[in-house]
Design an enzyme around this catalytic site. Structure first.
Site, mmCIF file in Angstrom:
data_model
loop_
_atom_site.group_PDB
_atom_site.id
_atom_site.type_symbol
_atom_site.label_atom_id
_atom_site.label_comp_id
_atom_site.label_asym_id
_atom_site.label_seq_id
_atom_site.Cartn_x
_atom_site.Cartn_y
_atom_site.Cartn_z
ATOM 1 N N ARG A 162 33.414 -44.042 -27.381
ATOM 2 C CA ARG A 162 32.564 -43.286 -26.443
ATOM 3 C C ARG A 162 32.889 -43.645 -24.999
ATOM 4 N NH1 ARG A 162 26.700 -44.584 -25.207
ATOM 5 N NH2 ARG A 162 25.988 -42.876 -23.899
ATOM 6 N N HIS A 169 34.051 -40.812 -22.412
ATOM 7 C CA HIS A 169 33.269 -40.478 -21.229
ATOM 8 C C HIS A 169 33.992 -40.812 -19.930
ATOM 9 C CE1 HIS A 169 29.010 -39.906 -23.047
ATOM 10 N NE2 HIS A 169 29.940 -39.517 -23.896
ATOM 11 N N TRP A 205 25.645 -39.226 -37.739
ATOM 12 C CA TRP A 205 26.085 -37.898 -38.181
ATOM 13 C C TRP A 205 26.536 -37.912 -39.640
ATOM 14 C CZ3 TRP A 205 27.023 -39.594 -33.193
ATOM 15 C CH2 TRP A 205 26.658 -38.743 -32.137
#
Length: 378
Positions: free
Chosen positions: A132, A136, A275
């Protein structure tokens, strides 16, 4: 029992992953079986001499002295231009730490990934949050203005570090800071993106081509808030964000499949849950679950998100669900749900492109990206 069989028995949904990535992931990631709720090596001395020569090329006329000794904002802003020139000069004169030096950094990051298990962090791996961070720090790129991207590692500064989409990424930055101290010659942009590569490869994903050359910038180069995807929105928003970076619909769906890793945290994004049933393993389960599970809106006091009807333990964001509501997105969801190797190929290519956004080609130290060895290949 073989390693492959061990990993297959641990998975709660879907078919067993290919043998090539099965063995080590099952053993190194205890969270694959269950998920919870919540020697410094410097470049060779001969390379240092080459560095000083490269620096001389980039700093003709004494400008470097002014840039690196002045505290003024103008000097700092000019410093990035000089650093870019230095990096370009280094690349042009073939000066750089060797691939083996970067492999040592990769290896050190790989060692850090599993310390999450000892510290009780999330599902037993720091891989998802390192991915991540890399995502990002790269996904702020705007092709129209040629700003943002991974080149300046501006998430080190306020206000970018405090953008809502970056909540919690201080954990990842702090994790990699000791690596930066151990290998001070690597830029933060290279370190963060290499961390993303390590996360994907060490958690059973495809090989991701990568090359160094990013430079460290200043706070003046921070990007405005709002450039990263908002999980609460739909297909139009997704396209606006990713088209701005230069991606097409196929690449968009391939990248979002990275949600196979990790989970949302209510104290960061407001959303909550994983998820997939194996949030520390790179598989195509995100697509298969998205297509085959019955998804219903979660009844709770948090932001709008979906949960699987059968177990109520998985989640999907509105942006995820938009992939099966949009005709052109859905065809790629189906393709990747049916063929994991196809997704691996497309995912690796899209991630490699993502991690290079905003970096001038002249800064890269190699024309052809490298493939870093995973821990299994030592």
């Amino acid at each position: 029992m073989s390693f492959a069989a061990l990993r297959a028995s641990a998975r709660r949904v879907g078919s067993a992953a290919p043998l090539a990535r099965a063995s080590r992931t099952a053993l190194r990631n205890p969270a694959f079986r269950k998920y919870s709720t919540e020697a410094s090596q410097a470049p060779k001395k001969s390379s240092n001499a080459a560095l000083f020569g490269a620096l001389g090329v980039a700093t003709v006329g004494g400008i470097a002295f002014w840039v690196y000794t002045s505290n003024s904002d103008s000097a700092k802003e000019a410093g990035s231009a000089v650093r870019s020139g230095v990096q370009s000069a280094k690349a042009a004169t073939n000066f750089t730490p060797t691939k083996e030096d970067y492999q040592k950094v990769y290896n050190r990051i790989a060692e850090i990934l599993d310390t999450a298990s000892d510290k009780g962090y999330d599902d037993g791996s720091y891989g998802p949050i390192l991915l991540r961070l890399a995502w990002h720090s790269s996904g702020t790129y705007d092709k129209e203005t040629n700003t943002g991207g991974s080149n300046y590692a501006t998430m080190r500064f306020d206000p970018e570090a405090k953008h809502g989409a970056n909540n919690g990424l201080n954990i990842a930055r702090d994790l990699l800071e000791p690596v930066k101290q151990e290998f001070p010659w690597i830029s933060y942009g290279d370190l963060w993106t290499l961390g993303g590569v390590a996360a994907i490869q060490e958690l059973g994903g495809p090989k991701v081509p990568w090359r160094p050359g990013r430079i460290d910038g200043f706070a003046a180069q921070c990007t405005p808030d709002g450039r990263l995807p908002d999980g609460a929105l739909g297909a139009d928003h997704i396209r606006n964000v990713f088209y701005r970076m230069g991606f097409n619909d196929q690449e968009i769906v391939a990248l979002i499949g990275g949600h196979a890793l990790g989970r949302c945290h209510r104290d960061r994004s407001g959303f909550d849950g994983p998820w997939t049933f194996s949030p520390t393993s790179v598989t195509n389960e995100f697509y298969r679950l998205l297509l085959n599970e019955k998804w219903v809106w979660k009844k709770w006091d948090g932001p709008k998100q979906l949960e699987d009807k059968s177990t109520h333990s998985l989640m999907m964001l509105p942006t995820d669900y938009a992939l099966v509501q949009d005709k052109n997105f859905k065809k790629w969801v189906k393709a990747y749900a049916d063929d994991e190797q196809l997704w691996f190929k497309d995912f690796a290519a899209a991630v490699a492109k993502l991690f290079e956004l905003g970096v001038p080609q002249s800064q890269f130290v190699t024309s052809e990206p490298w493939i870093m060895k995973s821990s299994d290949e030592k």
